[in-house]
Design an enzyme around this catalytic site. Structure first.
Site, PDB file in Angstrom:
ATOM      1  N   ARG A  68      13.805  -3.525  -8.676  1.00  0.00           N
ATOM      2  CA  ARG A  68      12.948  -3.149  -9.752  1.00  0.00           C
ATOM      3  C   ARG A  68      13.316  -3.832 -11.029  1.00  0.00           C
ATOM      4  NH1 ARG A  68      14.108   2.689  -7.942  1.00  0.00           N
ATOM      5  NH2 ARG A  68      12.641   3.246  -6.273  1.00  0.00           N
ATOM      6  N   ASP A  76      -0.953   4.270  -3.158  1.00  0.00           N
ATOM      7  CA  ASP A  76      -0.285   4.798  -2.377  1.00  0.00           C
ATOM      8  C   ASP A  76      -1.294   6.252  -1.797  1.00  0.00           C
ATOM      9  OD1 ASP A  76       2.973   5.612  -2.050  1.00  0.00           O
ATOM     10  OD2 ASP A  76       1.741   7.210  -1.335  1.00  0.00           O
ATOM     11  N   SER A  77      -0.812   6.466  -0.762  1.00  0.00           N
ATOM     12  CA  SER A  77      -1.573   7.406   0.226  1.00  0.00           C
ATOM     13  C   SER A  77      -1.236   8.893  -0.234  1.00  0.00           C
ATOM     14  CB  SER A  77      -1.791   7.266   1.675  1.00  0.00           C
ATOM     15  OG  SER A  77      -0.304   7.369   2.039  1.00  0.00           O
ATOM     16  N   ASP A 110       6.231  -2.253  -0.370  1.00  0.00           N
ATOM     17  CA  ASP A 110       7.436  -1.447  -0.088  1.00  0.00           C
ATOM     18  C   ASP A 110       7.108  -0.581   0.673  1.00  0.00           C
ATOM     19  OD1 ASP A 110       9.910  -0.658   0.038  1.00  0.00           O
ATOM     20  OD2 ASP A 110      10.030   0.268  -1.657  1.00  0.00           O
ATOM     21  N   CYS A 115      12.270  -1.273   5.093  1.00  0.00           N
ATOM     22  CA  CYS A 115      13.328  -0.277   5.236  1.00  0.00           C
ATOM     23  C   CYS A 115      13.706   0.380   6.627  1.00  0.00           C
ATOM     24  CB  CYS A 115      12.923   0.975   4.459  1.00  0.00           C
ATOM     25  SG  CYS A 115      11.507   1.948   4.736  1.00  0.00           S
TER      26      CYS A 115
HETATM   27  N1  SAH Z   1       8.073   1.620  -3.741  1.00  0.00           N
HETATM   28  C1  SAH Z   1       8.724   2.963  -3.608  1.00  0.00           C
HETATM   29  C2  SAH Z   1       9.160   3.354  -2.462  1.00  0.00           C
HETATM   30  C3  SAH Z   1       8.080   3.504  -1.214  1.00  0.00           C
HETATM   31  S1  SAH Z   1       8.326   4.669  -0.075  1.00  0.00           S
HETATM   32  C4  SAH Z   1       9.583   3.256  -4.822  1.00  0.00           C
HETATM   33  O1  SAH Z   1      10.195   2.089  -5.460  1.00  0.00           O
HETATM   34  O2  SAH Z   1      10.130   4.377  -5.028  1.00  0.00           O
HETATM   35  C5  SAH Z   1       6.795   4.334   0.990  1.00  0.00           C
HETATM   36  C6  SAH Z   1       5.276   5.037   0.468  1.00  0.00           C
HETATM   37  O3  SAH Z   1       4.268   4.673   1.132  1.00  0.00           O
HETATM   38  C7  SAH Z   1       5.460   6.252   0.336  1.00  0.00           C
HETATM   39  O4  SAH Z   1       5.169   6.950  -0.929  1.00  0.00           O
HETATM   40  C8  SAH Z   1       4.250   6.867   1.277  1.00  0.00           C
HETATM   41  O5  SAH Z   1       3.527   7.850   0.567  1.00  0.00           O
HETATM   42  C9  SAH Z   1       3.493   5.595   1.267  1.00  0.00           C
HETATM   43  N2  SAH Z   1       2.521   5.495   2.395  1.00  0.00           N
HETATM   44  C10 SAH Z   1       2.755   5.566   3.567  1.00  0.00           C
HETATM   45  N3  SAH Z   1       1.811   4.922   4.486  1.00  0.00           N
HETATM   46  C11 SAH Z   1       0.989   4.388   3.724  1.00  0.00           C
HETATM   47  C12 SAH Z   1      -0.314   4.064   3.871  1.00  0.00           C
HETATM   48  N4  SAH Z   1      -0.865   3.672   5.204  1.00  0.00           N
HETATM   49  N5  SAH Z   1      -1.203   3.748   2.862  1.00  0.00           N
HETATM   50  C13 SAH Z   1      -0.519   3.926   1.396  1.00  0.00           C
HETATM   51  N6  SAH Z   1       0.603   4.426   1.139  1.00  0.00           N
HETATM   52  C14 SAH Z   1       1.272   4.966   2.398  1.00  0.00           C
END
Ligand code: SAH
Length: 362
Positions: free
Chosen positions: A181, A219-220, A266, A306
């Site tokens: 970040r 995000d979803s 991510d 991850c």
């Molecule tokens: N970048 C974040 C962590 C991401 S974790 C940070 O720095 O804290 C992964 C995220 O992907 C979660 O919030 C989850 O809600 C989202 N997610 C999972 N599947 C998804 C999709 N199909 N479309 C959008 N978001 C999604």
């Protein structure tokens, strides 16, 4: 796995010996798990109790104390800290504890007592809701074992974030991306940022505080985006939350020829088990292509995985293919993993689960 071994109770402390009788150490056993034994100590007949955990935890704490000025970090990273099955995140005087195995579940009382002895936390939340617990024959539950309150402020890289430690994902906050970040924020001044899979805005909010002109958090999860908006307000910055599926939204942006100066992706693990490797690898390739297509000329693109089940070289190869298919020339400027509060066990490459690639595109 003979009848005698099968009869051992899940989570029992055992000595591990070779056929020649040579001792490999003390561990815990679970006949129901694919990983039947996890070692705790190098000596046989080691006493596993509060003192043992207090010593291991003190070692973990010492490392974090030397790394961070404030008590916000992952305190225990399972095998990486020689405590397989245990993850502890620290948020000031609040701890979230994840116990992932039957062996550690049996030691729960000793672990909590050792944490008390070492840190006297005001609040301790047990996040026993990781899906992997089922593989160990454990139930799923979240429990506040000490104190109360689930929403706290995380301080990281000079920004303040609101995290929900009982309702949020995993332990409520992803400390692993802290250094990445900060790296991305260096480019943010005056730029437009698309933080895809933003969760509660870990990347996007820091970019906004570093002077980004526009930050979209995609995000979803509606609750995650609501927290991102709250955190943005706490830092006196604005973000634009977009609740959508990332692949669908990227396709739409490509169709509309919309581009961002900085694009971050991510995602959750696409390779959940070894069996998912091929479809998961394909999904990373497609994500890389779409993300590159919405990155502006001279832009910055970050791709992350991850999944501990995809090796770093395979992930990098898929990302390279995606960039090629998008017709983008790239310079790889950062290859990173999680921060040093997520130590890697040298003999367990899987414990280096996070892979982060940052490219400068032409
Ligand atoms: N970048 C974040 C962590 C991401 S974790 C940070 O720095 O804290 C992964 C995220 O992907 C979660 O919030 C989850 O809600 C989202 N997610 C999972 N599947 C998804 C999709 N199909 N479309 C959008 N978001 C999604």
């Amino acid at each position: 796995m003979d009848a005698a071994a099968k009869a051992i109770a899940p989570g029992a402390i055992v000595n591990v010996r070779g056929e020649d009788g040579r001792g490999f150490g003390t561990g815990y056993f679970n006949p129901k798990s694919l990983i039947a034994v996890r070692l705790l100590a190098e000596d046989c007949d080691a006493a596993i109790g509060q003192d043992f955990f207090a010593e291991r935890l003190a070692r973990a704490l010492k490392l974090r104390d030397s790394l961070y000025g404030k008590p916000f970090y992952r305190l225990v990273h399972a095998e990486g800290d020689h405590l397989p099955g245990l993850v502890v995140d620290r948020f000031g005087d609040t701890l979230t504890v994840q116990i992932g195995t039957a062996g550690m579940e049996k030691q729960r009382g000793a672990i909590l007592a050792a944490l008390d002895q070492l840190l006297s936390p005001a609040t301790v939340i047990l996040r026993g809701d990781a899906p992997s617990r089922a593989l160990e024959g454990l139930d799923s539950h979240v429990e506040t074992v000490k104190g109360k309150g689930h929403r706290i402020a995380v301080e990281e890289n000079g920004a303040r974030y609101i995290a929900d430690l009982t309702e949020g994902q995993k332990t409520g906050w992803y400390y692993d991306q802290r250094d990445n970040r900060a790296f991305i924020a260096q480019f943010a001044k005056g730029k437009s940022v698309l933080d895809a899979y933003s969760y509660t805005g870990g990347f996007g909010i820091l970019a906004a505080t570093a002077g980004a002109r526009e930050t979209v958090c995609l995000d979803s999860s509606a609750p995650a985006l609501a927290l991102a908006e709250e955190s943005a307000r706490a830092n006196g910055v604005k973000i634009k939350p977009v609740k959508a599926d990332v692949f669908e939204e990227l396709e739409r942006l490509v169709g509309a020829s919309e581009k961002f100066d900085i694009v971050l992706a991510d995602p959750p693990p696409f390779v959940k088990s070894k069996r998912d490797l091929e479809p998961g690898a394909k999904a990373y390739r497609k994500l890389a292509r779409l993300a590159a297509q919405v990155t502006a000329p001279d832009g910055i693109l970050m791709l992350a995985s991850c999944s501990h089940n995809i090796p770093p070289d395979r992930f990098a190869a898929e990302c390279a293919q995606g960039l090629l298919r998008a017709g983008r020339k790239a310079r790889l400027i950062r290859q990173a993993g999680a921060g040093p509060d997520h130590p890697v066990h040298p003999l367990l490459p899987e414990s280096a689960y996070l892979k982060v690639l940052v490219y400068a595109l032409d």
